[in-house]
Motif scaffolding. Structure first.
Motif, PDB file in Angstrom:
ATOM      1  N   PRO A  87      15.492  65.869  -8.296  1.00 48.53           N
ATOM      2  CA  PRO A  87      15.486  66.549  -9.595  1.00 48.53           C
ATOM      3  C   PRO A  87      14.071  66.774 -10.105  1.00 48.53           C
ATOM      4  O   PRO A  87      13.180  65.975  -9.852  1.00 48.53           O
ATOM      5  CB  PRO A  87      16.232  65.564 -10.507  1.00 48.53           C
ATOM      6  N   SER A 110      11.594  67.134 -13.504  1.00 53.64           N
ATOM      7  CA  SER A 110      11.602  66.291 -14.704  1.00 53.64           C
ATOM      8  C   SER A 110      12.682  66.774 -15.661  1.00 53.64           C
ATOM      9  O   SER A 110      13.395  65.976 -16.267  1.00 53.64           O
ATOM     10  CB  SER A 110      10.224  66.282 -15.358  1.00 53.64           C
ATOM     11  N   SER A 111      12.835  68.088 -15.762  1.00 55.34           N
ATOM     12  CA  SER A 111      13.928  68.621 -16.580  1.00 55.34           C
ATOM     13  C   SER A 111      15.267  68.161 -16.030  1.00 55.34           C
ATOM     14  O   SER A 111      16.158  67.762 -16.780  1.00 55.34           O
ATOM     15  CB  SER A 111      13.892  70.145 -16.585  1.00 55.34           C
ATOM     16  N   THR A 139       8.271  67.007 -19.915  1.00 52.48           N
ATOM     17  CA  THR A 139       7.308  66.117 -19.268  1.00 52.48           C
ATOM     18  C   THR A 139       6.721  66.791 -18.033  1.00 52.48           C
ATOM     19  O   THR A 139       7.441  67.336 -17.223  1.00 52.48           O
ATOM     20  CB  THR A 139       8.011  64.811 -18.850  1.00 52.48           C
ATOM     21  N   LYS A 156       5.428  75.222 -18.247  1.00 51.40           N
ATOM     22  CA  LYS A 156       4.418  74.170 -18.243  1.00 51.40           C
ATOM     23  C   LYS A 156       3.505  74.284 -17.037  1.00 51.40           C
ATOM     24  O   LYS A 156       2.307  74.059 -17.133  1.00 51.40           O
ATOM     25  CB  LYS A 156       5.065  72.782 -18.328  1.00 51.40           C
ATOM     26  N   GLU A 176      15.980  65.529 -14.329  1.00 59.66           N
ATOM     27  CA  GLU A 176      16.235  64.115 -14.619  1.00 59.66           C
ATOM     28  C   GLU A 176      16.700  63.919 -16.049  1.00 59.66           C
ATOM     29  O   GLU A 176      17.637  63.182 -16.325  1.00 59.66           O
ATOM     30  CB  GLU A 176      14.967  63.296 -14.374  1.00 59.66           C
ATOM     31  N   ALA A 177      16.016  64.605 -16.943  1.00 62.56           N
ATOM     32  CA  ALA A 177      16.393  64.478 -18.354  1.00 62.56           C
ATOM     33  C   ALA A 177      17.830  64.939 -18.552  1.00 62.56           C
ATOM     34  O   ALA A 177      18.637  64.277 -19.212  1.00 62.56           O
ATOM     35  CB  ALA A 177      15.444  65.302 -19.219  1.00 62.56           C
ATOM     36  N   PHE A 178      18.150  66.071 -17.947  1.00 64.03           N
ATOM     37  CA  PHE A 178      19.494  66.602 -18.122  1.00 64.03           C
ATOM     38  C   PHE A 178      20.526  65.699 -17.462  1.00 64.03           C
ATOM     39  O   PHE A 178      21.620  65.509 -17.990  1.00 64.03           O
ATOM     40  CB  PHE A 178      19.583  68.014 -17.534  1.00 64.03           C
ATOM     41  N   VAL A 206      16.513  70.481 -22.691  1.00 60.82           N
ATOM     42  CA  VAL A 206      16.065  70.883 -21.364  1.00 60.82           C
ATOM     43  C   VAL A 206      15.715  72.364 -21.304  1.00 60.82           C
ATOM     44  O   VAL A 206      14.782  72.770 -20.636  1.00 60.82           O
ATOM     45  CB  VAL A 206      17.181  70.579 -20.343  1.00 60.82           C
ATOM     46  N   ALA A 253      21.729  68.057 -25.339  1.00 60.99           N
ATOM     47  CA  ALA A 253      21.201  67.904 -23.986  1.00 60.99           C
ATOM     48  C   ALA A 253      20.639  69.226 -23.481  1.00 60.99           C
ATOM     49  O   ALA A 253      19.564  69.265 -22.874  1.00 60.99           O
ATOM     50  CB  ALA A 253      22.300  67.400 -23.050  1.00 60.99           C
ATOM     51  N   GLY A 269       9.229  63.604  -6.799  1.00 56.00           N
ATOM     52  CA  GLY A 269       9.614  64.175  -8.081  1.00 56.00           C
ATOM     53  C   GLY A 269       8.475  64.672  -8.944  1.00 56.00           C
ATOM     54  O   GLY A 269       8.586  64.688 -10.165  1.00 56.00           O
ATOM     55  N   ASP A 282       6.068  67.542 -10.567  1.00 53.91           N
ATOM     56  CA  ASP A 282       6.159  68.961 -10.857  1.00 53.91           C
ATOM     57  C   ASP A 282       5.072  69.714 -10.102  1.00 53.91           C
ATOM     58  O   ASP A 282       5.265  70.861  -9.730  1.00 53.91           O
ATOM     59  CB  ASP A 282       6.016  69.201 -12.365  1.00 53.91           C
ATOM     60  N   HIS A 305      21.551  62.764 -19.791  1.00 53.27           N
ATOM     61  CA  HIS A 305      22.463  63.177 -20.855  1.00 53.27           C
ATOM     62  C   HIS A 305      23.830  63.541 -20.301  1.00 53.27           C
ATOM     63  O   HIS A 305      24.856  63.090 -20.778  1.00 53.27           O
ATOM     64  CB  HIS A 305      21.880  64.385 -21.602  1.00 53.27           C
ATOM     65  N   ARG A 317       4.840  66.071 -14.709  1.00 47.60           N
ATOM     66  CA  ARG A 317       4.474  64.960 -13.818  1.00 47.60           C
ATOM     67  C   ARG A 317       3.515  65.479 -12.765  1.00 47.60           C
ATOM     68  O   ARG A 317       3.878  66.322 -11.962  1.00 47.60           O
ATOM     69  CB  ARG A 317       5.727  64.388 -13.194  1.00 47.60           C
TER      70      ARG A 317
END
Lengths: 303, 303
Positions: free
Chosen positions: B58, B60-61, A93, A281, B63-65, A83, A79, A138, A140, B68, A95
């Motif tokens: 959150p 995007s990072s 990702t 990014k 959310e991903a974290f 990240v 995890a 949400g 970026d 998990h 967004r």
DNA sequence: ACATACTGTCGCCAAAATGGATACAATAAA
DNA sequence: TTTATTGTATCCATTTTGGCGACAGTATGT
């Protein structure tokens, strides 16, 4: 020390069969490992390891816990790795939100190239012209075309100047005679960009002096391309950015009118939340967009 | 505070959409939650949450974290619950070691009842007569039949006295005449328990006085039941514990000889590692074994 | 048999981290 | 407007921590 460290220490002891060896491998002191395991046992209320001075082996509880815990810590590392931005390459990702016309005409192709350059990156692009709360929805980052404001809690980074011209079709000009004074906008049919009920007011700079003209709006749309087509068809005068009407002007389908009247400068800007760590990014996206659109954008060939 | 708490705080914030609310739910101060999230972001080098003064969401990072991390913490709780002994009922797996004969004759049936009483308990019983390192081989406890020693690093808990008698078959006695003196053991055929090369020496108490007799061992075996059968067949005199020869004595197939010669007391004892927290399963096992075998074991009906 | 090296554990103490209170700017609600 | 609440920053007393040394017990080597 934290539960995870305790578990990690416990796993080390089981794997090496020794407190001291586990400590050495983990770069900790024996005390620390010892205290960690004791704390873990205390918390679970269970003896996990049986130790005589020379041997350490897990109890049945310890074995059961080891199996689970090993997998859990491995998952945690996965995890984190997913990240963590230990590489400077953009990943994860992105967004993104952008206005309709610009997004469809220019940003789409640009992003295709951006993604080709960074294969680890996914992009979620959503296009709309309404106000977007970057935070709440949400994103970026958001691309906007507007006059620069300072009131926002967001960081605002200008990409390029968006030139707007008053344009009409050669046929329109021919049939309405020469257009030379701003007041004519009140009588000549105008094609207005904007929402419905807002009134048709154009803010212009007449040789540097700000004026507002309540134009004769015969048609309005919230989509620049629609207005472009209408202008090409000779329906009236439109105030449109060059990234939309550029090709039509180059082909001669539209020509500038009243060149001394200039709409105020607006900018293509990227908005993003103030972050302690600016993600690569976004950093790379800004750089990329600037290289592609900045200074002299490719759609601005005329002058 | 530890990474674990940091992650938990982060999850709380995401779920409640607010630092303050998360803090309230978790019973922490706002500072604490704030510091936790910042620390977590610092460690990952990634912005997980975007906050303006009034909104938290959150990245995007993040959310991903979150996805998990939520699963990982849930897994961890499962693992803990599986191991934790919050109930006083014995549970988990009890790994037990015991001597062959006793295990087969008495412990097996006893454990069957023990398991019926505690359905959450699994038992792994392994029987052998060699020395067993409780620690290294990962047993929770070992049953041994031996004289009490104090040298061990293990805790030694006696269950019951194991009586041993000198026995022979009525037929044997009839054909060899009356047996009244210890010296006769040197000439009469004896059936010896023990390994091969060790010599056939019996240690006995002659009216309280310790003597050793180098008996005439015509047969030896490291299995009491084999010796019992041999004795029943009239092959000689055997020194055997009542838990093996009890039934044969009750049926008259074997009778005591030289009743004034008594082998030294040996005990059925349970050995287990010294634990900070004595697990309920061992505690209950001892209790159970004592109730079943202690004081006056059921196989000791004769006197 | 003896010495040596190494184990797990405990107590101690300086050093570091923590958590709570307070303050503050920003924002939403009234 | 006023008021209440948010996220964050800064202090500082309190707690916790981690390393050192010591200890008893135990393998290993001679």
């Amino acid at each position: 020390m934290g539960k995870f460290s305790h578990i990690r220490a416990f796993l080390g002891v089981v794997e090496h069969g020794s407190f001291a060896e586990a400590a050495r491998q983990a770069g900790l002191s024996r005390s620390q490992v010892n205290k960690a395991v004791i704390a873990l046992e205390e918390e679970l209320g269970v003896q996990l390891l049986v130790r005589t001075t020379r041997k350490v082996s897990p109890t049945s509880s310890g074995e059961a816990f080891y199996t689970h815990a090993a997998r859990i810590l491995a998952d945690l590392e996965v995890a984190e790795r997913a990240v963590r931005e230990d590489t400077e390459e953009p990943r994860g990702t992105l967004r993104l939100n952008a206005p309709m016309s610009f997004g469809a005409l220019h940003l789409g192709p640009a992003l295709a190239d951006f993604m080709k350059a960074y294969p680890d990156l996914k992009v979620e692009l959503s296009l709309n012209d309404r106000f977007v709360d970057v935070v709440e929805e949400g994103y970026d980052a958001t691309l906007r075309i507007a006059e620069l404001r300072e009131d926002s809690a967001l960081i605002e980074h200008p990409i390029t100047l968006v030139r707007r011209y008053l344009v009409a079709s050669p046929g329109f000009i021919k049939s309405h005679g020469p257009i030379e004074r701003a007041e004519q906008l009140k009588s000549l049919p105008c094609l207005h960009y904007g929402a419905l009920g807002r009134g048709h007011v154009w803010r212009l700079l007449d040789d540097g002096k700000a004026i507002t003209v309540d134009v004769n709006g015969v048609m309005s749309a919230n989509n620049g391309e629609v207005l472009t087509e209408a202008a090409k068809a000779g329906l009236g005068i439109a105030m449109l950015p060059t990234f939309i009407v550029g090709p039509a002007m180059q082909s001669g389908a539209l020509v500038r009118v009243l060149p001394n009247l200039v709409p105020p400068d607006i900018h293509l800007t990227i908005l993003y939340p103030p972050n302690r760590h600016l993600t690569p990014k976004i950093k790379y996206l800004i750089e990329f967009l600037y290289k592609r659109f900045g200074e002299r954008p490719y759609w601005d060939l005329i002058e």
